[in-house]
Design an enzyme around this catalytic site. Sequence first.
Site: not given
Length: 170
Positions: A45, A50, A92-93, A134-135, A138
């Site tokens: 995701g 991000q 997480c990226l 998670h998203e 964010h």
Amino acid sequence: MSQKIVLYPDPVLRKKATPVSRISREILDLIDEMTRTMVEADGVGLAANQVGSLHRIFVINTTPHDATPTPVVMINPEIIDQEGSVIEQEGCLSFPNLYVTIDRADRVTVHAKNAFNEAIVYETTGLLARAVQHEVDHLNGVLIIDHVSTDEDKEAVEQWQKNVRPGVEV
Ligand code: NI
């Protein structure tokens, strides 16, 4: 060229994203770019924060175990129902090489708009339910480090800070 993924501690990761009122050309371009960036980074995701944008949008790959990704976009997503609890490792990226254990709901129901401005209802479980939570975090400026509770994870964050992002305050 795909967009660059914003890394912690970029302040945009701490901002709350704003609802999208109209799905303009600019929004469609952003969605394309986010999708490409997520697929290239092999992520499950990616949220708009991000890539440095504060529109309330995220993309997820609904076939993370397949060779061919199946990206789905969610605009103005809202988790309207959730159930169960699973503790799993999560990355997480924006935090390369950091993994912490996070307790998330096992099943979620999300309401959102797709790129055609249609209302969608998405029900999912397991890894994708985790990705959705998670998203959404964010988009609210919430990050994996905010969920750290065990000594082991605190240690992992410390090590990450020391070895991967020296000088960064967590
Ligand atoms: Ni993330």
